[in-house]
Design a protein around this motif. Structure first.
Motif, short mmCIF file in Angstrom:
data_model
loop_
_atom_site.label_atom_id
_atom_site.label_comp_id
_atom_site.label_asym_id
_atom_site.label_seq_id
_atom_site.Cartn_x
_atom_site.Cartn_y
_atom_site.Cartn_z
N MET A 36 -7.22 13.94 4.14
CA MET A 36 -8.02 13.18 3.19
C MET A 36 -8.27 11.75 3.64
O MET A 36 -9.33 11.20 3.39
N VAL A 37 -7.30 11.22 4.32
CA VAL A 37 -7.46 9.85 4.78
C VAL A 37 -8.69 9.72 5.66
O VAL A 37 -9.53 8.88 5.46
N GLU B 105 -1.53 15.70 2.48
CA GLU B 105 -2.93 15.93 2.84
C GLU B 105 -3.45 14.82 3.73
O GLU B 105 -4.32 14.05 3.35
N PRO B 106 -2.90 14.73 4.90
CA PRO B 106 -3.33 13.63 5.76
C PRO B 106 -4.83 13.68 6.05
O PRO B 106 -5.43 12.67 6.34
N GLU C 229 2.43 1.81 -3.35
CA GLU C 229 1.47 2.34 -4.31
C GLU C 229 1.26 3.84 -4.08
O GLU C 229 1.24 4.63 -5.02
N GLU C 230 1.13 4.20 -2.82
CA GLU C 230 0.95 5.60 -2.48
C GLU C 230 2.13 6.43 -2.95
O GLU C 230 1.99 7.48 -3.56
N VAL D 74 0.85 -1.19 0.00
CA VAL D 74 0.00 0.00 0.00
C VAL D 74 0.88 1.24 0.00
O VAL D 74 0.67 2.18 -0.77
N LEU E 170 2.07 7.09 -6.49
CA LEU E 170 1.12 8.14 -6.85
C LEU E 170 1.67 9.52 -6.53
O LEU E 170 1.53 10.46 -7.30
N ASP F 275 -12.01 10.11 3.92
CA ASP F 275 -12.39 8.93 3.16
C ASP F 275 -12.93 7.81 4.03
O ASP F 275 -13.80 7.06 3.65
N LEU F 276 -12.35 7.74 5.20
CA LEU F 276 -12.79 6.69 6.11
C LEU F 276 -14.28 6.81 6.42
O LEU F 276 -15.00 5.83 6.48
N PRO G 170 -17.39 6.86 2.42
CA PRO G 170 -17.05 6.03 1.28
C PRO G 170 -17.78 6.46 0.01
O PRO G 170 -17.33 6.19 -1.09
N ARG H 139 -13.59 11.07 -5.78
CA ARG H 139 -12.16 11.24 -5.65
C ARG H 139 -11.39 10.49 -6.73
O ARG H 139 -10.37 10.93 -7.21
N ARG H 140 -11.92 9.34 -7.08
CA ARG H 140 -11.25 8.57 -8.11
C ARG H 140 -11.22 9.35 -9.43
O ARG H 140 -10.25 9.33 -10.15
N THR I 103 -15.80 8.29 -2.70
CA THR I 103 -14.67 7.69 -3.40
C THR I 103 -14.82 7.84 -4.90
O THR I 103 -13.85 8.07 -5.60
N GLU I 104 -16.02 7.68 -5.37
CA GLU I 104 -16.26 7.85 -6.80
C GLU I 104 -15.71 9.20 -7.25
O GLU I 104 -14.94 9.31 -8.17
#
Lengths: 201, 196
Positions: free
Chosen positions: B159-160, B156-157, B142-143, B139, B146, B163-164, B167, B173-174, B170-171
Motif C-alpha cells: 500500500m505504501v 500490507e507494505p 501514529e502508524e 509517524v 492505527l 500511495d506514493l 495521490p 483510502r481515507r 488518498t481520498e
C-alpha cells in the motif's frame, strides 16, 4: 501509512528572547503540562499537535527556537518555512519587550512575506513582577498590525486560544483546495528533510 | 710597613676623577696636610692658604660623597627596572594565549571539560538529524496506533508504494480508514491489484 490522519499541515515558529517561556508555552499547548526548571533550548526543536478547525484536521508542526544569540544562525534558517510566527516576550522582563522590534526585523529579513505573525506577552500570572503594562504590548501589536495575547504557560492562560487563533488566521488565507495531498513537505528552510521518508510522504 | 703606609694615600692622586671615593678624598687631604706641614714649618704666611685648602677639600668630600650616592641610587633604580622588565617578559611568554586574543576572540581553556568543541555546522547537522528522527518516530507511533486499533491491516507494505504513485487515491483510502474493518480486504485486493 499514518498519512491522512490530517487534512492540512501548518508550520509555526516560536521566537523571542531567551527565557521568556517559548518552550513552556509550547509544552503547555502540546502536552498540557508545565515544568518550572529552566532548560535552555539547544538550537531548534519541534512538537506536533493536531487540532480541528472548521471541520478540518490540522496538523500543527511547531518549531521551538533557542532565544540565545549564539544559536541565531541556526534558528533564522527555519523562518523561511514558517506559515505562522509567534513572537514571545516576558512581561516581567523589560529587555525582552524592547527586543521585539529586533525580532520583528528578523522576521522581515528571514521569513516569508505573507507569514502570519502574533505577539505574546507571557508570564502574565506574575502580576507582582510585571514591568511591561498590557497596554504597551497592545500598542506595539497594533502598530505592526498583528494580534496580541497575554499568556501564562504556568497558569494556562490563553495558550490554546493563541495557537488556535493563529491557526485560524492561516486557515483563512489557505486556498480551499485540498493540500497537495500526501506530498506536504514539512522540511524546514534549513533543509530538514524529516517527514519525507517513503512511508509518509 | 711604613713605606706602604706612606705610598698608598698618594695613589689617590692617580685615580680617575669619577672613581674617587670619600676615602680617597681623605687620603688626598692627608697627603696635602702633610705637605703643608712641611711648608708651614718654614714660615707663617701659609696658614690662610691652609684654611682655604681645607675648605676646598671639604667641598671635594661633599661632591664625591654626593656623586657616589647618586650613582648608587641610579644603579639601584636600574636594577629594579631590570627585574621589573624580566618579570613582565616572563608573564608575557607564560600567558602567551592571553596576549594574542583580539577583542572578538574567545579564549578556550583546554583543560575545561566543558569547553566548546564543535562547530555551528556540526550542531546544525546533529539537530537536523535529531528532528528528522523525531518526525519519523512520530509517524511510526501514529502508524502503530492505527495498527493496534485495528483500523489498518497487519501487513500490507504494498500500500505504501501504491500511495506514493497515486495521490489521487488518498481520498478513497481515507474513507476506508474511517469506514469499517470488513472493507479492508476489498481495499487490500484493490491495492495489490493496482500495484501490478
Amino acid at each position: 501509512m499514518a498519512k491522512k490522519t490530517y487534512d492540512l499541515l501548518f508550520k509555526l515558529l516560536l521566537i523571542g528572547d531567551s527565557g521568556v517561556g517559548k518552550t513552556c508555552v509550547l509544552f503547555r499547548f502540546s502536552d498540557d503540562a508545565f515544568n518550572t526548571t529552566f532548560i535552555s533550548t539547544i538550537g531548534i526543536d519541534f512538537k506536533i499537535k493536531t487540532v480541528e478547525l472548521q471541520g478540518k484536521k490540522i496538523k500543527l508542526q511547531i518549531w521551538d527556537t533557542a532565544g540565545q544569540e549564539r544559536f541565531h544562525t541556526i534558528t533564522t534558517s527555519y523562518y523561511r518555512g514558517a506559515m505562522g510566527i509567534m513572537l514571545v516576550y516576558d512581561i516581567t522582563n523589560a529587555k525582552s519587550f524592547e527586543n521585539i522590534s529586533k525580532w520583528l526585523r528578523n522576521i522581515d529579513e528571514h521569513a516569508n512575506e505573507d507569514v502570519e505573525r502574533m505577539l505574546l506577552g507571557n508570564k502574565c500570572d506574575m502580576e507582582d513582577k510585571r514591568v511591561v503594562p498590557k497596554a504597551k504590548g497592545e500598542q506595539i501589536a497594533k502598530e505592526h498590525g498583528i494580534r496580541f495575547f497575554e499568556t501564562s504557560a504556568k497558569a494556562n492562560v490563553s495558550i490554546e486560544k493563541a495557537f488556535l487563533t493563529l491557526a485560524e488566521d492561516i486557515l483563512r488565507k489557505t486556498p480551499v483546495k485540498e493540500p497537495n495531498s500526501e506530498n506536504v513537505d514539512i522540511s524546514s528552510g534549513g533543509g530538514v528533510t524529516g517527514w519525507k521518508s517513503k512511508c509518509c510522504s | 710597613m711604613e713605606f706602604g703606609e706612606e705610598s698608598s694615600p698618594a695613589l689617590a692622586f692617580d685615580k680617575d676623577a669619577f672613581e674617587l671615593t670619600v676615602e680617597d678624598v681623605y687620603d688626598i687631604s692627608y697627603v696635602i696636610g702633610r705637605d703643608l706641614l712641611k711648608i708651614s714649618s718654614k714660615g707663617e704666611e701659609v696658614s690662610d692658604l691652609q684654611f682655604r685648602i681645607v675648605r676646598v677639600l671639604e667641598m671635594f668630600e661633599t661632591l664625591v660623597n654626593k656623586y657616589n650616592l647618586s650613582l648608587e641610587e641610579l644603579k639601584m633604580e636600574r636594577d629594579n627596572l631590570k627585574s621589573e622588565l624580566d618579570r613582565i617578559l616572563q608573564e608575557r611568554s607564560s600567558g602567551q594565549g592571553a596576549q594574542t586574543a583580539g577583542p572578538n576572540q574567545l579564549l578556550v581553556d583546554l583543560t575545561d571539560p566543558n569547553r566548546p568543541r564543535f562547530t555551528m555546522q556540526e550542531l546544525k547537522e546533529v539537530l537536523q538529524e535529531r528532528n528528522q528522527l523525531k518526525a519519523q518516530l512520530m509517524v511510526a507511533q501514529e502508524e502503530l496506533q492505527l495498527y493496534r486499533s485495528g483500523i489498518l491491516p497487519q501487513a500490507e507494505p504494498a500500500m505504501v508504494e501504491v500511495d506514493l504513485d497515486t495521490p489521487a487515491h488518498t481520498e478513497h483510502r481515507r474513507a476506508t480508514i474511517s469506514d469499517a474493518k470488513e472493507e479492508k480486504t476489498t481495499i487490500g485486493k484493490l491495492f495489490s491489484f493496482r500495484r501490478k
